[in-house]
Design a protein around this motif. Structure first.
Motif, PDB file in Angstrom:
ATOM      1  N   ALA A  18      31.503  35.582  25.295  1.00  0.00           N
ATOM      2  CA  ALA A  18      29.943  37.088  26.038  1.00  0.00           C
ATOM      3  C   ALA A  18      30.632  36.961  27.208  1.00  0.00           C
ATOM      4  CB  ALA A  18      29.154  36.183  25.543  1.00  0.00           C
ATOM      5  N   SER A  19      30.760  35.659  27.973  1.00  0.00           N
ATOM      6  CA  SER A  19      30.360  35.899  29.572  1.00  0.00           C
ATOM      7  C   SER A  19      31.829  36.496  30.824  1.00  0.00           C
ATOM      8  CB  SER A  19      30.669  34.526  30.330  1.00  0.00           C
ATOM      9  OG  SER A  19      31.602  33.458  30.313  1.00  0.00           O
ATOM     10  N   ASN A  20      32.720  36.456  29.975  1.00  0.00           N
ATOM     11  CA  ASN A  20      33.993  37.383  30.302  1.00  0.00           C
ATOM     12  C   ASN A  20      34.216  37.026  31.656  1.00  0.00           C
ATOM     13  OD1 ASN A  20      36.383  38.076  29.850  1.00  0.00           O
ATOM     14  ND2 ASN A  20      35.167  40.453  29.684  1.00  0.00           N
ATOM     15  N   LYS A  21      34.195  35.653  31.959  1.00  0.00           N
ATOM     16  CA  LYS A  21      34.382  35.303  33.989  1.00  0.00           C
ATOM     17  C   LYS A  21      35.591  35.677  33.892  1.00  0.00           C
ATOM     18  CE  LYS A  21      30.644  31.772  33.624  1.00  0.00           C
ATOM     19  NZ  LYS A  21      29.810  30.570  33.998  1.00  0.00           N
ATOM     20  N   THR A  22      35.918  35.699  35.705  1.00  0.00           N
ATOM     21  CA  THR A  22      36.111  35.973  35.864  1.00  0.00           C
ATOM     22  C   THR A  22      36.986  34.827  36.477  1.00  0.00           C
ATOM     23  OG1 THR A  22      36.484  36.989  38.056  1.00  0.00           O
ATOM     24  CG2 THR A  22      37.094  38.752  36.514  1.00  0.00           C
ATOM     25  N   ASN A  23      38.669  33.985  36.773  1.00  0.00           N
ATOM     26  CA  ASN A  23      38.535  33.497  37.910  1.00  0.00           C
ATOM     27  C   ASN A  23      38.566  33.502  39.077  1.00  0.00           C
ATOM     28  OD1 ASN A  23      39.642  30.678  39.174  1.00  0.00           O
ATOM     29  ND2 ASN A  23      42.041  31.745  38.092  1.00  0.00           N
ATOM     30  N   ARG A  36      39.165  35.152  45.033  1.00  0.00           N
ATOM     31  CA  ARG A  36      39.042  34.210  46.735  1.00  0.00           C
ATOM     32  C   ARG A  36      40.499  34.806  47.350  1.00  0.00           C
ATOM     33  NH1 ARG A  36      36.706  29.165  45.229  1.00  0.00           N
ATOM     34  NH2 ARG A  36      34.988  29.471  45.243  1.00  0.00           N
ATOM     35  N   TRP A  37      42.036  34.688  46.481  1.00  0.00           N
ATOM     36  CA  TRP A  37      42.975  35.061  47.389  1.00  0.00           C
ATOM     37  C   TRP A  37      43.282  36.407  46.758  1.00  0.00           C
ATOM     38  CZ3 TRP A  37      47.001  32.266  49.338  1.00  0.00           C
ATOM     39  CH2 TRP A  37      46.624  31.137  49.173  1.00  0.00           C
ATOM     40  N   VAL A  38      42.998  36.700  46.336  1.00  0.00           N
ATOM     41  CA  VAL A  38      42.476  38.821  46.917  1.00  0.00           C
ATOM     42  C   VAL A  38      42.357  38.684  47.496  1.00  0.00           C
ATOM     43  CG1 VAL A  38      42.561  41.142  46.172  1.00  0.00           C
ATOM     44  CG2 VAL A  38      43.224  39.022  44.036  1.00  0.00           C
ATOM     45  N   SER A  62      43.858  41.060  50.728  1.00  0.00           N
ATOM     46  CA  SER A  62      43.300  42.086  51.399  1.00  0.00           C
ATOM     47  C   SER A  62      42.813  42.180  52.586  1.00  0.00           C
ATOM     48  CB  SER A  62      42.618  42.439  50.092  1.00  0.00           C
ATOM     49  OG  SER A  62      41.467  41.687  50.684  1.00  0.00           O
ATOM     50  N   LEU A  63      41.886  41.065  53.477  1.00  0.00           N
ATOM     51  CA  LEU A  63      41.372  41.044  55.045  1.00  0.00           C
ATOM     52  C   LEU A  63      43.030  41.036  55.597  1.00  0.00           C
ATOM     53  CD1 LEU A  63      39.275  40.782  56.690  1.00  0.00           C
ATOM     54  CD2 LEU A  63      39.209  38.258  56.380  1.00  0.00           C
ATOM     55  N   ILE A  64      43.770  39.768  55.903  1.00  0.00           N
ATOM     56  CA  ILE A  64      44.995  39.896  56.259  1.00  0.00           C
ATOM     57  C   ILE A  64      45.469  40.708  56.696  1.00  0.00           C
ATOM     58  CG2 ILE A  64      46.602  38.788  56.742  1.00  0.00           C
ATOM     59  CD1 ILE A  64      45.669  36.042  55.320  1.00  0.00           C
TER      60      ILE A  64
END
Length: 50
Positions: A16-21, A26-28, A32-34
């Protein structure tokens, strides 16, 4: 696991929560910041050199 009993559907709390890792997020964000910093640096340095 999803269970159906007539009109009632029950799912586990995890489904039900469908949480992402959060580690993947953090990696993405880090990559993308770099890449954004590299792109801005190139856009700034190339005209300054020429």
């Amino acid at each position: 696991m999803m269970d159906k009993d007539g009109d009632n559907i029950s799912v586990s709390e995890e489904e039900a929560s469908n949480k992402t890792n959060p580690q993947g997020v953090r990696w993405v964000l880090g990559i993308s910041l770099i890449l954004a910093l590299i792109a801005m640096t190139v856009v700034w340095i190339i005209p300054a050199v020429t």
